[in-house]
Design a protein around this motif. Structure first.
Motif, PDB file in Angstrom:
ATOM      1  N   SER A  99      -9.048   5.647 -31.086  1.00  0.00           N
ATOM      2  CA  SER A  99      -9.508   6.106 -32.388  1.00  0.00           C
ATOM      3  C   SER A  99      -9.473   7.619 -32.380  1.00  0.00           C
ATOM      4  O   SER A  99      -9.517   8.256 -31.333  1.00  0.00           O
ATOM      5  CB  SER A  99     -10.933   5.619 -32.628  1.00  0.00           C
ATOM      6  N   PHE A 100      -9.405   8.207 -33.575  1.00  0.00           N
ATOM      7  CA  PHE A 100      -9.499   9.673 -33.639  1.00  0.00           C
ATOM      8  C   PHE A 100     -10.829  10.129 -33.065  1.00  0.00           C
ATOM      9  O   PHE A 100     -10.944  11.195 -32.477  1.00  0.00           O
ATOM     10  CB  PHE A 100      -9.382  10.140 -35.090  1.00  0.00           C
ATOM     11  N   PHE A 101     -11.850   9.311 -33.217  1.00  0.00           N
ATOM     12  CA  PHE A 101     -13.176   9.643 -32.709  1.00  0.00           C
ATOM     13  C   PHE A 101     -13.356   8.901 -31.389  1.00  0.00           C
ATOM     14  O   PHE A 101     -13.819   7.777 -31.339  1.00  0.00           O
ATOM     15  CB  PHE A 101     -14.258   9.258 -33.713  1.00  0.00           C
ATOM     16  N   SER A 102     -12.919   9.506 -30.316  1.00  0.00           N
ATOM     17  CA  SER A 102     -12.874   8.826 -29.038  1.00  0.00           C
ATOM     18  C   SER A 102     -13.494   9.660 -27.945  1.00  0.00           C
ATOM     19  O   SER A 102     -13.668  10.862 -28.081  1.00  0.00           O
ATOM     20  CB  SER A 102     -11.424   8.517 -28.667  1.00  0.00           C
ATOM     21  N   LYS A 103     -13.789   9.020 -26.811  1.00  0.00           N
ATOM     22  CA  LYS A 103     -14.357   9.773 -25.699  1.00  0.00           C
ATOM     23  C   LYS A 103     -13.246  10.506 -24.952  1.00  0.00           C
ATOM     24  O   LYS A 103     -12.095  10.103 -24.956  1.00  0.00           O
ATOM     25  CB  LYS A 103     -15.127   8.866 -24.765  1.00  0.00           C
ATOM     26  N   TYR A 104     -13.615  11.556 -24.245  1.00  0.00           N
ATOM     27  CA  TYR A 104     -12.627  12.351 -23.533  1.00  0.00           C
ATOM     28  C   TYR A 104     -12.908  12.430 -22.042  1.00  0.00           C
ATOM     29  O   TYR A 104     -12.116  12.946 -21.293  1.00  0.00           O
ATOM     30  CB  TYR A 104     -12.562  13.771 -24.111  1.00  0.00           C
ATOM     31  N   ASN A 105     -14.057  11.934 -21.594  1.00  0.00           N
ATOM     32  CA  ASN A 105     -14.399  11.975 -20.187  1.00  0.00           C
ATOM     33  C   ASN A 105     -14.297  10.567 -19.620  1.00  0.00           C
ATOM     34  O   ASN A 105     -15.203   9.761 -19.769  1.00  0.00           O
ATOM     35  CB  ASN A 105     -15.811  12.533 -19.981  1.00  0.00           C
ATOM     36  N   LEU A 106     -13.200  10.263 -18.951  1.00  0.00           N
ATOM     37  CA  LEU A 106     -12.975   8.905 -18.476  1.00  0.00           C
ATOM     38  C   LEU A 106     -13.954   8.511 -17.375  1.00  0.00           C
ATOM     39  O   LEU A 106     -14.170   7.331 -17.132  1.00  0.00           O
ATOM     40  CB  LEU A 106     -11.543   8.775 -17.958  1.00  0.00           C
ATOM     41  N   ASP A 107     -14.532   9.503 -16.692  1.00  0.00           N
ATOM     42  CA  ASP A 107     -15.392   9.181 -15.573  1.00  0.00           C
ATOM     43  C   ASP A 107     -16.850   9.022 -15.968  1.00  0.00           C
ATOM     44  O   ASP A 107     -17.698   8.777 -15.135  1.00  0.00           O
ATOM     45  CB  ASP A 107     -15.276  10.273 -14.499  1.00  0.00           C
ATOM     46  N   LEU A 148      -8.823   5.481 -42.776  1.00  0.00           N
ATOM     47  CA  LEU A 148      -9.378   4.780 -41.631  1.00  0.00           C
ATOM     48  C   LEU A 148      -9.465   3.293 -41.957  1.00  0.00           C
ATOM     49  O   LEU A 148      -9.804   2.925 -43.091  1.00  0.00           O
ATOM     50  CB  LEU A 148     -10.772   5.306 -41.279  1.00  0.00           C
ATOM     51  N   THR A 149      -9.198   2.454 -40.974  1.00  0.00           N
ATOM     52  CA  THR A 149      -9.221   1.024 -41.203  1.00  0.00           C
ATOM     53  C   THR A 149     -10.574   0.387 -40.895  1.00  0.00           C
ATOM     54  O   THR A 149     -10.722  -0.827 -40.982  1.00  0.00           O
ATOM     55  CB  THR A 149      -8.140   0.329 -40.360  1.00  0.00           C
ATOM     56  N   SER A 150     -11.548   1.188 -40.523  1.00  0.00           N
ATOM     57  CA  SER A 150     -12.905   0.680 -40.345  1.00  0.00           C
ATOM     58  C   SER A 150     -13.863   1.833 -40.551  1.00  0.00           C
ATOM     59  O   SER A 150     -13.459   2.980 -40.735  1.00  0.00           O
ATOM     60  CB  SER A 150     -13.099   0.068 -38.954  1.00  0.00           C
ATOM     61  N   ALA A 151     -15.152   1.521 -40.480  1.00  0.00           N
ATOM     62  CA  ALA A 151     -16.184   2.549 -40.649  1.00  0.00           C
ATOM     63  C   ALA A 151     -16.717   3.034 -39.309  1.00  0.00           C
ATOM     64  O   ALA A 151     -17.798   3.622 -39.236  1.00  0.00           O
ATOM     65  CB  ALA A 151     -17.333   2.004 -41.497  1.00  0.00           C
ATOM     66  N   PHE A 161      -3.140  -5.141 -32.713  1.00  0.00           N
ATOM     67  CA  PHE A 161      -4.142  -4.669 -33.670  1.00  0.00           C
ATOM     68  C   PHE A 161      -4.480  -3.211 -33.384  1.00  0.00           C
ATOM     69  O   PHE A 161      -4.553  -2.789 -32.247  1.00  0.00           O
ATOM     70  CB  PHE A 161      -5.424  -5.498 -33.568  1.00  0.00           C
ATOM     71  N   ASP A 162      -4.705  -2.491 -34.437  1.00  0.00           N
ATOM     72  CA  ASP A 162      -5.097  -1.088 -34.304  1.00  0.00           C
ATOM     73  C   ASP A 162      -6.272  -0.895 -35.238  1.00  0.00           C
ATOM     74  O   ASP A 162      -6.159  -0.309 -36.305  1.00  0.00           O
ATOM     75  CB  ASP A 162      -3.914  -0.188 -34.685  1.00  0.00           C
ATOM     76  N   GLU A 163      -7.425  -1.409 -34.855  1.00  0.00           N
ATOM     77  CA  GLU A 163      -8.536  -1.498 -35.780  1.00  0.00           C
ATOM     78  C   GLU A 163      -9.048  -0.143 -36.255  1.00  0.00           C
ATOM     79  O   GLU A 163      -9.577  -0.037 -37.338  1.00  0.00           O
ATOM     80  CB  GLU A 163      -9.690  -2.264 -35.129  1.00  0.00           C
ATOM     81  N   ASP A 164      -8.941   0.861 -35.395  1.00  0.00           N
ATOM     82  CA  ASP A 164      -9.581   2.129 -35.707  1.00  0.00           C
ATOM     83  C   ASP A 164      -8.567   3.208 -36.016  1.00  0.00           C
ATOM     84  O   ASP A 164      -8.667   4.334 -35.551  1.00  0.00           O
ATOM     85  CB  ASP A 164     -10.481   2.554 -34.536  1.00  0.00           C
ATOM     86  N   GLN A 165      -7.561   2.871 -36.780  1.00  0.00           N
ATOM     87  CA  GLN A 165      -6.571   3.855 -37.196  1.00  0.00           C
ATOM     88  C   GLN A 165      -7.233   4.985 -37.988  1.00  0.00           C
ATOM     89  O   GLN A 165      -8.169   4.775 -38.731  1.00  0.00           O
ATOM     90  CB  GLN A 165      -5.544   3.212 -38.118  1.00  0.00           C
ATOM     91  N   CYS A 166      -6.673   6.152 -37.810  1.00  0.00           N
ATOM     92  CA  CYS A 166      -6.983   7.264 -38.713  1.00  0.00           C
ATOM     93  C   CYS A 166      -5.660   7.985 -38.915  1.00  0.00           C
ATOM     94  O   CYS A 166      -5.266   8.809 -38.101  1.00  0.00           O
ATOM     95  CB  CYS A 166      -8.038   8.187 -38.113  1.00  0.00           C
ATOM     96  N   ALA A 225      -9.565  -3.022 -48.138  1.00  0.00           N
ATOM     97  CA  ALA A 225     -10.694  -2.167 -47.768  1.00  0.00           C
ATOM     98  C   ALA A 225     -10.264  -1.094 -46.779  1.00  0.00           C
ATOM     99  O   ALA A 225      -9.420  -1.320 -45.906  1.00  0.00           O
ATOM    100  CB  ALA A 225     -11.809  -3.011 -47.166  1.00  0.00           C
ATOM    101  N   CYS A 226     -10.863   0.070 -46.920  1.00  0.00           N
ATOM    102  CA  CYS A 226     -10.628   1.165 -45.981  1.00  0.00           C
ATOM    103  C   CYS A 226     -11.704   2.212 -46.197  1.00  0.00           C
ATOM    104  O   CYS A 226     -12.525   2.111 -47.107  1.00  0.00           O
ATOM    105  CB  CYS A 226      -9.247   1.785 -46.182  1.00  0.00           C
ATOM    106  N   CYS A 227     -11.705   3.209 -45.329  1.00  0.00           N
ATOM    107  CA  CYS A 227     -12.546   4.391 -45.528  1.00  0.00           C
ATOM    108  C   CYS A 227     -11.641   5.608 -45.607  1.00  0.00           C
ATOM    109  O   CYS A 227     -10.690   5.725 -44.831  1.00  0.00           O
ATOM    110  CB  CYS A 227     -13.530   4.565 -44.368  1.00  0.00           C
TER     111      CYS A 227
END
Length: 716
Positions: free
Chosen positions: A420-428, A388-391, A474-479, A359-361
């Motif tokens: 993930s490729f879709f990640s946050k950029y503001n650590l604070d 992608l390895t998840s949705a 593990f790298d669950e959210d690969q893209c 399975a993949c997306c």
């Protein structure tokens, strides 16, 4: 002094701050829609404009919701009315100088025109994808949102309505060029013709002609059109992928149409006018041919096409309103089901060979090409895709929590995850709902090979390393950019592994080498690798990547990585950025601090010294222009934020050749295209274009419009 039973007097409210309003990451910052549209306007620039850009135009499509007053509503990156932003490189024939000009326009779909003509509506007419994918959305709530849309569509057909909603597409995803027409696309409707360079909306394209084009008086036969003969569901048969494939040699446009009714996928080929096959016969059109074997309604965004074969992907990401009857959201990902790929000769979908794997997306393919034997017979088909390895992405781009894991797992015991490729950029900033949620799904209940990957943190690992301690990596959210080799002789997937461990999305190749074995693939990535994936933080791109796929595929074949989860080049992005190897198969262009890019498009240079001899064009934005709260300044006045169009040398991936300074910002969007001067000049004739004037007229509405106004007030 206050005594018992006496009410305490409240102090002044001067120091009480207003209640914070909900902030959706895809409705704020430079994702926030822009309200101002401007016609072609000259721009200043620094650097030099390459001669190859003369009279061509770069255009990018994206979501820009016109009904945006409720920032706390359900919203998704894929929602919103389509808006085009373009830069024309106008050449002055007398001076030979090139003047860039910026233009942006809403795409005047039925939904957009109806929205601006209905002053009561505060929320978009169409239900948000976030509503459809949210596992917490009740059957009742989803049904209400769908019924609201149906009712608003019906109201638009009442006598006196200014704009009927005949198509529900917002045309906000992509723009391509075929046979003298620029076409804006979105999966929920047919293509919509756009006129270059001013980006006016012409009309819906049905596979034969577009509304707004003059009638061909010489034509004696009625051409077949999309959805013809499908009865009550003909409107669904018009729904066209946002990523049609354009054959640079045959000039055919290939499309698929996914819907909720069987056959779930249909397939069309539209040849360019007056083109012939090798025997000199006119190329025949194929419209709505069934692709047998797809097992259900799917969220299907892209496909693969080589010079002789087509690849349809039946992945376990469902899009089916009937899932609500099973207690599931209409959009549902099932990692226990296989990914299936149908590979068939271009004009014979009934001869599909099916391949199955984990399975993949996959939302975007990069390129596909054939392997042929000495007799010219195709023996295998190759495909590069962003796997992608998840949705997670579906939920992240809607700022909603993913489905609850099937098995409780302590977040403290979770293995370390890369970004993930879709990640946050503001650590604070505060933790997102994804961070509080724990994990997308339980990997313990999946097949061993599904998500177990070699750690990309340890660059010394050999490709064949079968270390049993992989569960720590593990790298669950690969893209990742991923390679498939479909062997047509054995009906097996001979190779399936990632070319590199770095995140990679929005791929493209040299336009003349699509459907053949291109050496380079260009795409987007990020330099941020120090934290896990987080939900609800808008995607930002600060790295552009050029991958020498020929070299990496050769390495992978010579020393095959583990099937499914293996990777040819395991280096993290930090190592790729610092590499000084002139022969490195991965080259990157890193944006300056605070700057972010959008999807690039490759434009070949006239010198043709090599396949990568050319330029990458993309929009860039400096987030230092945002306010302290992360909002974009008002789009009027001198303080407004502004974007730029950058031209980067694709050979060295370092040199910024030109920076065009635009008069306003361009929100982060989706896909775009480069249209040559020849294409701009060679467009088909247009008789009329769509306009907002009619829907903005103030006039007596009558009884029916009074009824509509009252209902819309209730539904607002």
């Amino acid at each position: 002094m206050v005594v018992a039973g006496q009410k305490r007097k409240r102090g002044g409210s001067d120091n009480i701050l207003p209640t914070p309003q909900p902030r959706h990451p895809y409705l704020t910052g430079n994702c926030a829609p822009i309200e101002k549209t401007i016609p072609l306007t000259p721009c200043t620039y620094v650097g030099s404009i390459p001669e190859e850009l003369a009279d061509g135009e770069y255009v990018r499509n994206g979501s820009n919701p016109v009904s945006n007053s409720d920032l706390g509503r359900d919203a998704h990156w894929f929602d919103g009315d389509g808006m085009l932003a373009g830069v024309l490189f106008r050449k002055d024939e007398t001076t030979d100088s090139i003047q860039p000009e910026f233009v942006n326009q809403y795409i005047l779909t039925d939904v957009y025109l109806s929205s601006i003509g209905s002053k009561r509506l505060k929320v978009p007419i169409l239900p948000s994808i976030a509503t459809l994918v949210n596992p917490l959305s009740s059957f009742f709530w989803v049904t209400l949102r769908i019924l609201r849309t149906i009712l608003l569509v019906i109201l638009s057909h009442l006598p006196g309505s200014k704009q009927k909603i005949k198509k529900i597409s917002v045309a906000n995803t992509n723009i391509v060029y075929h046979d003298g027409r620029a076409l804006a696309l979105c999966e929920s409707g047919p293509p919509l013709r756009i006129q270059l360079p001013g980006l006016e909306t012409v009309g819906w394209y049905d596979g034969a002609t577009a509304e707004g084009e003059p009638v061909d008086a010489e034509s004696t036969e009625k051409e077949h059109v999309l959805g013809e003969g499908s009865g009550l569901i003909s409107f669904m048969r018009e729904w066209t992928t946002a990523h049609p494939k354009l054959d640079p040699k045959s000039k055919e446009m290939l499309m698929f149409h996914a819907s909720f009714a069987p056959p779930y996928v249909q397939y069309s080929i539209v040849p360019q006018s007056k083109t012939t096959d090798l025997a000199g016969q006119p190329l025949q059109k194929v419209l709505n041919a069934a692709v047998p074997g797809v097992r259900g309604a799917r969220m299907m965004h892209d496909f693969g096409v080589s010079s002789s074969h087509t690849i349809i992907m039946d992945l376990p990401l469902s899009l089916d309103p009937l899932l609500q009857l099973q207690g599931k959201p209409p959009v549902s990902y099932d990692s226990s089901k296989p990914s299936r790929f149908a590979v068939f000769p271009r004009r014979e979908p009934e001869k599909a060979t099916w391949f199955e794997t984990d399975a993949c997306c996959i939302f975007h393919t990069a390129n596909s090409w054939d392997d042929v034997d000495a007799s010219g017979k195709t023996t295998a088909v190759n495909m590069l895709a962003c796997r992608l390895t998840s949705a997670t992405m579906i939920f992240a781009t809607g700022n909603i929590a993913p489905p609850a894991p099937p098995k409780k797992t302590s977040t403290d015991a979770l293995p370390k995850k890369r970004m993930s490729f879709f990640s946050k950029y503001n650590l604070d900033t505060e933790a997102s709902v994804y961070e509080r949620h724990g994990r997308v799904e339980s990997t313990e209940e999946e097949k061993e090979s599904l998500l177990h990957v070699t750690s990309t943190e340890i660059s010394s690992l050999d490709n064949n390393d079968d270390d049993d301690d992989e569960e720590d990596h593990f790298d669950e959210d690969q893209c990742r950019l991923y390679y498939y080799h479909f062997d047509l002789l054995t009906s097996q997937i001979t190779h399936q592994w990632a070319l590199a461990s770095i995140p990679f999305e929005f791929p493209s190749v040299h336009p003349d080498l699509e459907m053949s074995e291109a050496k380079y693939v260009y795409g987007c990535s990020t330099s941020t690798t120090s934290f896990g994936s987080a939900l609800g933080k808008a995607t930002k791109i600060d790295i552009l990547v050029k991958v020498d796929v020929t070299t990496l595929i050769a390495r992978g074949r010579a020393n095959p990585p583990r099937s499914v989860s293996g990777v040819v080049d395991p280096r993290p992005m930090a190592d790729v950025i610092t590499s000084n190897d002139p022969e490195d198969p991965i080259r990157v262009f890193q944006m300056p601090d605070g700057w972010f890019a959008q999807e690039p498009r490759f434009v070949p240079a006239a010198t043709k010294r090599s396949e990568d001899d050319g330029y990458l064009l993309f929009y860039a934005f400096d987030e230092a222009q945002l306010t302290l709260t992360g909002d974009a300044p008002l789009d009027e006045g001198e303080a407004r934020a502004k974007s730029e169009l950058w031209v980067v040398d694709a050979r060295d991936m370092r040199t910024v050749i030109a920076q065009v300074r635009l008069p306003q910002r361009v929100p982060y969007g989706l896909h775009g295209g480069w249209f040559t001067g020849e294409q701009v000049k060679g467009q088909r004739e247009v008789e009329k274009v769509r306009s907002v004037e009619k829907v903005l007229e103030e006039k007596e509405g009558g009884v029916w419009m009074g009824i509509r106004d009252s209902i819309e007030k209730f539904l607002a």
